[in-house]
Write a protein that holds these residues in place. Structure first.
Motif, mmCIF file in Angstrom:
data_model
loop_
_atom_site.group_PDB
_atom_site.id
_atom_site.type_symbol
_atom_site.label_atom_id
_atom_site.label_comp_id
_atom_site.label_asym_id
_atom_site.label_seq_id
_atom_site.Cartn_x
_atom_site.Cartn_y
_atom_site.Cartn_z
ATOM 1 N N HIS A 8 0.973 -1.417 -0.086
ATOM 2 C CA HIS A 8 -0.082 0.004 -0.027
ATOM 3 C C HIS A 8 0.812 1.225 -0.036
ATOM 4 N N HIS A 9 1.959 1.143 0.629
ATOM 5 C CA HIS A 9 2.869 2.612 0.709
ATOM 6 C C HIS A 9 4.431 2.035 0.435
ATOM 7 N N MET A 10 5.088 2.806 -0.219
ATOM 8 C CA MET A 10 6.470 2.720 -0.480
ATOM 9 C C MET A 10 7.309 4.000 -0.403
ATOM 10 N N PHE A 11 8.427 3.998 0.046
ATOM 11 C CA PHE A 11 9.471 4.990 0.007
ATOM 12 C C PHE A 11 10.472 4.840 -1.047
ATOM 13 N N LYS A 12 10.644 5.870 -1.805
ATOM 14 C CA LYS A 12 11.913 5.763 -2.893
ATOM 15 C C LYS A 12 13.027 6.435 -2.368
ATOM 16 N N LEU A 13 14.105 5.830 -2.317
ATOM 17 C CA LEU A 13 15.628 6.166 -1.767
ATOM 18 C C LEU A 13 16.465 6.142 -3.087
ATOM 19 N N ASP A 14 17.243 7.380 -3.102
ATOM 20 C CA ASP A 14 17.996 7.676 -4.167
ATOM 21 C C ASP A 14 19.313 7.073 -3.981
ATOM 22 N N PRO A 15 20.101 6.108 -4.478
ATOM 23 C CA PRO A 15 21.262 5.601 -3.920
ATOM 24 C C PRO A 15 22.376 6.754 -4.210
ATOM 25 N N ASN A 16 22.267 7.537 -4.846
ATOM 26 C CA ASN A 16 23.103 8.618 -5.128
ATOM 27 C C ASN A 16 23.365 9.854 -3.922
ATOM 28 N N LYS A 17 22.315 9.688 -2.835
ATOM 29 C CA LYS A 17 22.206 10.717 -1.944
ATOM 30 C C LYS A 17 22.591 10.083 -0.658
ATOM 31 N N GLY A 39 16.904 6.742 -8.929
ATOM 32 C CA GLY A 39 17.396 8.003 -8.856
ATOM 33 C C GLY A 39 17.468 8.550 -10.254
ATOM 34 N N THR A 40 17.789 9.658 -10.599
ATOM 35 C CA THR A 40 17.811 10.225 -12.204
ATOM 36 C C THR A 40 19.273 10.250 -12.511
ATOM 37 N N ASP A 41 20.197 10.626 -11.716
ATOM 38 C CA ASP A 41 21.671 10.663 -12.145
ATOM 39 C C ASP A 41 22.510 10.175 -10.814
ATOM 40 N N GLY A 42 23.789 9.593 -11.485
ATOM 41 C CA GLY A 42 24.584 9.119 -10.567
ATOM 42 C C GLY A 42 24.197 7.755 -9.917
ATOM 43 N N VAL A 43 23.024 7.286 -10.641
ATOM 44 C CA VAL A 43 22.765 5.911 -10.136
ATOM 45 C C VAL A 43 23.955 4.746 -10.565
ATOM 46 N N THR A 44 24.800 3.983 -9.836
ATOM 47 C CA THR A 44 25.635 3.253 -10.316
ATOM 48 C C THR A 44 25.434 1.795 -9.423
ATOM 49 N N PHE A 45 26.175 0.773 -10.395
ATOM 50 C CA PHE A 45 26.003 -0.686 -9.707
ATOM 51 C C PHE A 45 26.368 -0.495 -8.231
ATOM 52 N N GLU A 46 27.492 0.183 -7.899
ATOM 53 C CA GLU A 46 28.124 0.147 -6.565
ATOM 54 C C GLU A 46 27.247 0.756 -5.637
ATOM 55 N N ASN A 47 26.441 1.950 -5.884
ATOM 56 C CA ASN A 47 25.663 2.608 -4.863
ATOM 57 C C ASN A 47 24.511 2.086 -4.624
ATOM 58 N N SER A 67 17.031 2.917 -13.818
ATOM 59 C CA SER A 67 17.336 4.200 -14.667
ATOM 60 C C SER A 67 18.562 4.125 -15.307
ATOM 61 N N ASP A 68 19.391 3.127 -15.260
ATOM 62 C CA ASP A 68 20.521 2.905 -15.842
ATOM 63 C C ASP A 68 20.852 1.639 -16.031
ATOM 64 N N ILE A 69 20.945 0.955 -17.266
ATOM 65 C CA ILE A 69 21.044 -0.401 -17.530
ATOM 66 C C ILE A 69 22.343 -0.742 -16.703
ATOM 67 N N GLU A 70 23.328 -0.065 -16.626
ATOM 68 C CA GLU A 70 24.822 -0.299 -15.895
ATOM 69 C C GLU A 70 24.583 -0.730 -14.366
ATOM 70 N N ALA A 71 23.488 -0.173 -13.860
ATOM 71 C CA ALA A 71 23.281 -0.102 -12.417
ATOM 72 C C ALA A 71 22.254 -1.400 -12.072
ATOM 73 N N ILE A 72 21.707 -2.091 -12.948
ATOM 74 C CA ILE A 72 20.975 -3.270 -12.533
ATOM 75 C C ILE A 72 21.886 -4.283 -11.911
ATOM 76 N N ALA A 73 21.115 -4.628 -10.483
ATOM 77 C CA ALA A 73 21.631 -5.487 -9.674
ATOM 78 C C ALA A 73 20.907 -6.876 -9.510
ATOM 79 N N PRO A 74 21.114 -8.001 -9.209
ATOM 80 C CA PRO A 74 20.538 -8.874 -8.959
ATOM 81 C C PRO A 74 19.892 -8.996 -7.633
ATOM 82 N N GLY A 75 18.776 -9.677 -7.137
ATOM 83 C CA GLY A 75 18.403 -10.055 -5.718
ATOM 84 C C GLY A 75 17.073 -8.755 -5.288
#
Length: 182
Positions: A8-17, A39-47, A67-75
Protein backbone atom coordinates in the motif's frame (compact mmCIF):
# COMPACT_ATOMS: atom_id res chain seq x y z
CA UNK A 1 13.83 -12.60 5.02
CA UNK A 2 11.01 -10.56 3.52
CA UNK A 3 7.57 -12.22 3.58
CA UNK A 4 5.31 -11.34 0.64
CA UNK A 5 2.27 -9.25 1.55
CA UNK A 6 0.07 -6.68 -0.14
CA UNK A 7 1.63 -3.32 -0.85
CA UNK A 8 0.00 0.00 0.00
CA UNK A 9 2.89 2.40 0.69
CA UNK A 10 6.50 2.60 -0.48
CA UNK A 11 9.38 5.01 0.02
CA UNK A 12 11.79 5.77 -2.82
CA UNK A 13 15.44 6.18 -1.85
CA UNK A 14 18.07 7.64 -4.17
CA UNK A 15 21.31 5.63 -4.03
CA UNK A 16 23.23 8.75 -5.09
CA UNK A 17 22.17 10.67 -1.97
CA UNK A 18 23.60 10.35 1.53
CA UNK A 19 21.31 8.64 4.03
CA UNK A 20 22.32 8.09 7.63
CA UNK A 21 21.78 4.72 9.29
CA UNK A 22 19.32 6.36 11.68
CA UNK A 23 17.26 7.87 8.85
CA UNK A 24 17.30 4.55 6.99
CA UNK A 25 16.16 2.68 10.10
CA UNK A 26 13.29 5.14 10.59
CA UNK A 27 12.14 4.74 6.98
CA UNK A 28 12.43 0.94 6.96
CA UNK A 29 10.68 0.49 10.31
CA UNK A 30 7.96 3.11 9.69
CA UNK A 31 5.39 0.54 8.60
CA UNK A 32 6.01 1.08 4.91
CA UNK A 33 5.47 -1.95 2.71
CA UNK A 34 8.53 -1.51 0.55
CA UNK A 35 11.51 0.49 -0.58
CA UNK A 36 12.16 1.54 -4.16
CA UNK A 37 15.80 2.22 -4.94
CA UNK A 38 16.22 4.61 -7.86
CA UNK A 39 17.20 8.06 -9.01
CA UNK A 40 17.83 10.26 -12.01
CA UNK A 41 21.60 10.66 -12.10
CA UNK A 42 24.68 9.18 -10.49
CA UNK A 43 23.00 5.80 -10.11
CA UNK A 44 25.71 3.13 -10.29
CA UNK A 45 25.93 -0.58 -9.65
CA UNK A 46 28.06 0.17 -6.59
CA UNK A 47 25.74 2.65 -4.90
CA UNK A 48 22.65 0.57 -5.79
CA UNK A 49 24.10 -2.58 -4.22
CA UNK A 50 25.39 -0.64 -1.21
CA UNK A 51 21.91 0.74 -0.46
CA UNK A 52 20.33 -2.65 -1.26
CA UNK A 53 22.60 -4.33 1.32
CA UNK A 54 21.70 -1.70 3.92
CA UNK A 55 17.94 -2.02 3.31
CA UNK A 56 17.87 -5.83 3.18
CA UNK A 57 18.72 -6.08 6.87
CA UNK A 58 15.06 -5.12 7.47
CA UNK A 59 12.01 -7.30 6.77
CA UNK A 60 10.83 -5.24 3.81
CA UNK A 61 10.38 -5.61 0.06
CA UNK A 62 13.10 -3.93 -2.02
CA UNK A 63 12.46 -2.88 -5.62
CA UNK A 64 14.90 -1.43 -8.13
CA UNK A 65 13.67 1.34 -10.39
CA UNK A 66 15.85 0.92 -13.46
CA UNK A 67 17.18 4.27 -14.66
CA UNK A 68 20.53 3.01 -15.95
CA UNK A 69 21.15 -0.42 -17.44
CA UNK A 70 24.66 -0.48 -15.99
CA UNK A 71 23.22 -0.18 -12.46
CA UNK A 72 21.01 -3.28 -12.59
CA UNK A 73 21.82 -5.64 -9.74
CA UNK A 74 20.44 -9.08 -8.81
CA UNK A 75 18.38 -9.81 -5.72
CA UNK A 76 15.49 -7.36 -5.92
CA UNK A 77 11.86 -8.51 -5.51
CA UNK A 78 10.86 -6.58 -8.64
CA UNK A 79 12.44 -4.33 -11.25
CA UNK A 80 10.38 -1.24 -12.01
CA UNK A 81 10.66 0.08 -15.55
CA UNK A 82 9.71 3.78 -15.78
CA UNK A 83 7.84 5.21 -18.76
CA UNK A 84 7.70 9.03 -18.66
CA UNK A 85 4.30 9.79 -20.11
CA UNK A 86 4.67 13.58 -20.35
CA UNK A 87 8.06 13.47 -22.07
CA UNK A 88 8.22 15.11 -25.50
CA UNK A 89 10.74 12.46 -26.52
CA UNK A 90 9.47 8.92 -27.09
CA UNK A 91 12.94 7.76 -26.03
CA UNK A 92 11.71 7.88 -22.41
CA UNK A 93 8.45 6.13 -23.22
CA UNK A 94 9.70 3.18 -25.26
CA UNK A 95 13.16 3.55 -26.83
CA UNK A 96 15.41 3.00 -23.79
CA UNK A 97 13.26 0.03 -22.80
CA UNK A 98 13.50 -1.38 -26.34
CA UNK A 99 17.28 -1.01 -26.38
CA UNK A 100 17.57 -2.83 -23.04
CA UNK A 101 15.52 -5.73 -24.42
CA UNK A 102 17.64 -5.87 -27.60
CA UNK A 103 20.78 -6.15 -25.47
CA UNK A 104 19.53 -8.30 -22.57
CA UNK A 105 16.48 -10.27 -23.75
CA UNK A 106 18.02 -13.62 -22.83
CA UNK A 107 18.71 -12.49 -19.25
CA UNK A 108 15.36 -10.82 -18.50
CA UNK A 109 13.11 -12.57 -16.00
CA UNK A 110 9.83 -11.12 -17.26
CA UNK A 111 7.89 -12.14 -14.15
CA UNK A 112 10.13 -9.77 -12.14
CA UNK A 113 9.47 -6.74 -14.37
CA UNK A 114 6.83 -4.11 -13.61
CA UNK A 115 6.42 -1.08 -15.86
CA UNK A 116 5.43 2.17 -14.18
CA UNK A 117 3.89 5.27 -15.71
CA UNK A 118 5.35 8.59 -14.61
CA UNK A 119 3.97 12.10 -14.95
CA UNK A 120 6.64 14.55 -13.81
CA UNK A 121 5.22 17.80 -12.40
CA UNK A 122 8.28 19.81 -11.35
CA UNK A 123 10.01 21.76 -14.15
CA UNK A 124 13.03 22.30 -11.86
CA UNK A 125 13.54 18.57 -11.29
CA UNK A 126 16.46 16.82 -12.96
CA UNK A 127 14.16 14.10 -14.31
CA UNK A 128 11.83 16.71 -15.89
CA UNK A 129 14.77 18.28 -17.71
CA UNK A 130 16.60 15.05 -18.57
CA UNK A 131 13.49 13.48 -20.11
CA UNK A 132 12.37 16.67 -21.89
CA UNK A 133 8.96 16.84 -20.23
CA UNK A 134 6.16 19.31 -20.80
CA UNK A 135 4.26 20.75 -17.85
CA UNK A 136 0.81 19.16 -17.98
CA UNK A 137 -2.49 20.78 -17.06
CA UNK A 138 -4.68 19.03 -14.45
CA UNK A 139 -6.78 17.40 -17.18
CA UNK A 140 -3.58 16.10 -18.83
CA UNK A 141 -2.45 14.44 -15.59
CA UNK A 142 -5.84 12.71 -15.35
CA UNK A 143 -5.60 11.66 -18.99
CA UNK A 144 -2.11 10.21 -18.41
CA UNK A 145 -3.46 8.27 -15.44
CA UNK A 146 -6.34 6.93 -17.56
CA UNK A 147 -3.86 5.95 -20.29
CA UNK A 148 -1.62 4.21 -17.75
CA UNK A 149 -4.54 2.26 -16.34
CA UNK A 150 -6.74 1.52 -19.31
CA UNK A 151 -4.56 1.69 -22.44
CA UNK A 152 -1.23 0.45 -21.17
CA UNK A 153 -2.54 -1.51 -18.15
CA UNK A 154 0.41 -0.40 -16.05
CA UNK A 155 0.44 -1.55 -12.43
CA UNK A 156 1.74 1.85 -11.20
CA UNK A 157 1.09 5.50 -12.00
CA UNK A 158 3.28 8.09 -10.30
CA UNK A 159 2.64 11.81 -10.08
CA UNK A 160 6.13 13.00 -9.37
CA UNK A 161 7.19 16.38 -8.10
CA UNK A 162 10.71 14.88 -7.95
CA UNK A 163 12.78 15.86 -5.00
CA UNK A 164 9.80 16.69 -2.80
CA UNK A 165 7.11 14.06 -2.97
CA UNK A 166 5.51 11.55 -5.27
CA UNK A 167 2.09 10.02 -5.27
CA UNK A 168 2.26 6.43 -6.35
CA UNK A 169 -1.00 4.78 -7.23
CA UNK A 170 -1.08 1.01 -7.50
CA UNK A 171 -3.72 1.06 -10.20
CA UNK A 172 -5.27 -2.35 -9.64
CA UNK A 173 -5.57 -1.75 -5.91
CA UNK A 174 -6.81 1.86 -6.03
CA UNK A 175 -8.96 1.81 -9.15
CA UNK A 176 -12.26 2.65 -7.39
CA UNK A 177 -10.67 5.28 -5.15
CA UNK A 178 -9.05 6.90 -8.18
CA UNK A 179 -12.40 7.17 -9.96
CA UNK A 180 -14.02 8.77 -6.89
CA UNK A 181 -11.29 11.43 -6.72
CA UNK A 182 -11.84 12.60 -10.29
Amino acid sequence: MYKKRSCHHMFKLDPNKDLSEDALRKVCTSGTDGIIIGGTDGVTFENVTDLQDRVQQYDIAVYLEVSDIEAIAPGFQKYLIPMVLNSQDKKWMIDVQHQAIVEYADAIAWEDMMPEGYCVLNPEAKVFQRTNCTMPQDRDVLAYAEMAEHMFRLPFFIWSTAGCTAILIWLDKYQNDWKRRR
